[in-house]
Design an enzyme around this catalytic site. Structure first.
Site, mmCIF file in Angstrom:
data_model
loop_
_atom_site.group_PDB
_atom_site.id
_atom_site.type_symbol
_atom_site.label_atom_id
_atom_site.label_comp_id
_atom_site.label_asym_id
_atom_site.label_seq_id
_atom_site.Cartn_x
_atom_site.Cartn_y
_atom_site.Cartn_z
ATOM 1 N N GLY A 118 0.843 -1.190 0.000
ATOM 2 C CA GLY A 118 0.000 0.000 0.000
ATOM 3 C C GLY A 118 0.876 1.237 0.000
ATOM 4 N N SER A 156 1.138 5.093 0.048
ATOM 5 C CA SER A 156 0.294 6.226 0.424
ATOM 6 C C SER A 156 0.852 7.570 -0.015
ATOM 7 C CB SER A 156 0.120 6.237 1.943
ATOM 8 O OG SER A 156 1.372 6.481 2.569
ATOM 9 N N GLY A 198 3.666 8.591 1.478
ATOM 10 C CA GLY A 198 4.444 8.974 2.644
ATOM 11 C C GLY A 198 5.755 8.223 2.732
ATOM 12 N N VAL A 199 6.578 8.613 3.698
ATOM 13 C CA VAL A 199 7.916 8.047 3.814
ATOM 14 C C VAL A 199 7.880 6.587 4.270
ATOM 15 C CG1 VAL A 199 8.234 8.877 6.190
ATOM 16 C CG2 VAL A 199 10.237 8.446 4.749
ATOM 17 N N ASP A 200 6.947 6.230 5.116
ATOM 18 C CA ASP A 200 6.922 4.870 5.659
ATOM 19 C C ASP A 200 6.619 3.824 4.590
ATOM 20 O OD1 ASP A 200 7.467 5.823 8.235
ATOM 21 O OD2 ASP A 200 5.344 6.178 8.631
ATOM 22 N N MET A 203 -4.779 3.801 -2.625
ATOM 23 C CA MET A 203 -6.225 3.858 -2.396
ATOM 24 C C MET A 203 -6.734 5.285 -2.537
ATOM 25 S SD MET A 203 -7.043 1.376 0.824
ATOM 26 C CE MET A 203 -6.039 2.294 1.962
ATOM 27 N N CYS A 225 -11.333 1.888 9.168
ATOM 28 C CA CYS A 225 -10.730 1.923 7.834
ATOM 29 C C CYS A 225 -9.781 0.749 7.634
ATOM 30 C CB CYS A 225 -10.004 3.250 7.631
ATOM 31 S SG CYS A 225 -9.237 3.415 6.007
ATOM 32 N N CYS A 228 -8.113 9.449 8.538
ATOM 33 C CA CYS A 228 -7.598 8.495 7.563
ATOM 34 C C CYS A 228 -8.117 8.790 6.159
ATOM 35 C CB CYS A 228 -8.013 7.093 8.009
ATOM 36 S SG CYS A 228 -7.425 5.756 6.966
#
Length: 367
Positions: A11, A13, A15-17, A37, A114, A211
Site C-alpha cells: 500500500g 500512500s 508517505g515516507v513509511d 487507495m 478503515c 484516515c
C-alpha cells in the site's frame, strides 16, 4: 514471514513509511506492486468547511499530492502502481458509521474501521484477486509473529511509533500473508533511508488527520455533515448554566478547547454529554475525568491464550502508554477492565486495545 511468494503488494500512500517499505521489499521479492487507495472526493462528499489550507490542486485534502508522490516513488523503484477507487466503500463502511456514532454522542475512531474494512478488507481482497499467491504489505509500525502458523500482532521495535492500536480491530484471518517491513526499524532510520535515496518524502511530516481525508479543523469539518444545534453548557456539580454550545456531537470527553468559557478563571473540561437534552457538562476538577473500570463490547479476539492472563496491558487511545489492568470475561465478546491506576478521559465509542505483558495484542473492543 516466509519469502517463498514471488509477488508482494504494498500500500503506497505517498508517505515516507510506505516508500521505504517498498524499497525494502524490492530487495527481497521478485515482483513488488504498489497500490494507492483513493478514498475521498471533496466535491462528491460535500467537503467544504474545516480546511486548514488551500492549494492549486485540492484544498485541504492531500489525496492528489499523495498520489503524485506515490507515482514518483514507484517510478524511482521501477515498480508498477495501481490506483484503486474505494470512495464509495469508504463512505459507506467508514464515514457514514462515523457520522452516525457522533449523532449518538459517541467519539468514534474512523482509522480503526478503515483498517478493518478498507485497507485489510477490500484492498487486500483486490490484491488477492489479481494474484491469489501474493503477500500484502503496509508501512505500519507493527509486527507479526508467527506462532503455530497463526499470525499474532505484536508491538514493533519503535514503540514511540507503534500503530497496533489502529490495527487491533482487524480480523485475525485478515493478517494471513501480511507483512510489516518496518517492524524492526526506528522512524529515524526510515527517514535516513529515504534521504539516502534523495526522496522528497524523507522529511514529510507524519499525517495526523482523518484516515485518507487529511488535515481538518475537526468541529468545522463535521458541520459539513452534522447540523448546528444550540444547547446549554452546565457545571457538572452545580448544574448551573455557564454558556452554550453548537451541539453535543461536536465535543468529546476531556476536551478543553473550543468551549467558549473565556470568562472563567479556571480551565474546564468536558466530563459528560446528554444526547437527549443536548446538554454539555464541564468541570474544572480533573478527578471527574478519572475511571478505574470500563466495559469493552464487540471484542475482536486476535489471540486467545489457553488461559486468560491475570494481568494485561491496555490502551484506550493511540500513543498512550499501556496501563496495567485486570481482565474479567463477561461473555465471549464482552469484557470488564479494571485498571491498577485510574485512567483519564475515557470516551465511549473509542476502542480499548489489550496486550499480554510480553506485548502480543489480544485484540480490541468498543468502549
Amino acid at each position: 514471514m516466509s519469502i517463498i511468494a514471488k509477488t508482494v503488494f504494498i500500500g503506497l500512500s505517498g508517505g515516507v513509511d510506505s516508500a521505504v517499505s517498498a524499497l525494502l521489499l524490492k530487495k527481497q521479492y521478485q515482483e513488488v506492486i504498489g497500490v494507492f487507495m483513493e478514498c475521498w472526493d471533496e466535491t462528491l462528499n460535500n467537503d467544504f468547511y474545516g480546511h486548514k489550507k488551500i492549494n492549486n490542486n485540492k484544498s485541504g485534502c492531500s489525496s492528489f499530492q499523495d498520489f503524485q508522490q506515490a507515482k514518483k516513488i514507484a517510478n524511482s523503484l521501477g515498480i508498477k502502481l495501481i490506483k484503486k477507487n474505494l470512495i464509495e466503500a469508504y463512505w459507506n463502511k467508514v464515514f457514514l458509521p462515523m457520522i452516525q456514532s457522533f449523532k449518538k454522542g459517541l467519539t468514534p475512531n474512523p482509522d480503526i474501521w478503515c483498517n478493518r474494512f478498507i485497507k485489510f478488507g477490500l484492498l487486500h481482497d483486490f490484491c488477492k484477486q489479481i494474484n491469489p499467491n501474493s503477500l500484502f504489505a503496509t508501512g505500519h509500525y507493527a509486527k507479526i509473529n508467527m506462532i503455530e502458523n497463526q499470525p499474532l500482532l505484536s508491538i514493533p521495535k519503535d514503540t514511540n511509533k507503534d500503530q497496533t492500536y489502529f490495527l487491533a480491530n482487524v480480523k485475525k484471518e485478515q493478517f494471513q500473508n501480511v507483512i510489516f517491513p518496518l517492524a524492526d526499524l526506528k522512524k529515524i532510520t526510515v527517514r535516513n533511508i529515504a534521504r539516502e535515496n534523495n526522496w522528497e518524502v524523507a522529511d514529510k511530516k507524519d499525517s495526523t488527520g482523518i484516515c485518507f481525508i487529511g488535515e481538518r479543523h475537526f468541529s468545522d469539518f463535521l458541520k459539513n455533515y452534522l447540523p448546528v444545534k444550540k444547547g446549554l453548557i452546565k457545571d457538572w456539580k452545580t448544574k448551573q448554566t455557564i454558556s452554550e454550545h453548537d451541539g453535543v456531537w461536536f465535543y468529546t470527553i476531556g476536551q478543553r478547547s473550543g468551549l467558549n468559557l473565556g470568562g472563567l478563571k479556571q480551565r474546564h473540561f468536558v466530563v459528560a454529554k446528554d444526547i437527549e437534552t443536548n446538554e454539555l457538562f464541564v468541570s474544572c476538577d480533573k478527578e471527574e475525568l478519572l475511571k478505574t473500570t470500563i466495559l469493552l463490547d464487540q471484542f475482536n479476539w486476535l489471540y486467545t491464550p489457553k488461559q486468560l492472563p491475570s494481568q494485561v496491558l491496555v490502551r484506550i487511545r493511540h500513543a498512550q502508554k499501556p496501563e496495567i489492568a485486570k481482565l474479567k470475561l463477561l461473555s465471549d465478546n464482552k469484557l470488564e477492565i479494571t485498571f491498577k491506576n485510574p485512567v483519564i478521559s475515557v470516551a465511549s465509542g473509542q476502542f480499548g486495545v489489550l496486550y499480554t505483558l510480553d506485548q502480543i495484542c489480544l485484540g480490541a473492543g468498543l468502549i
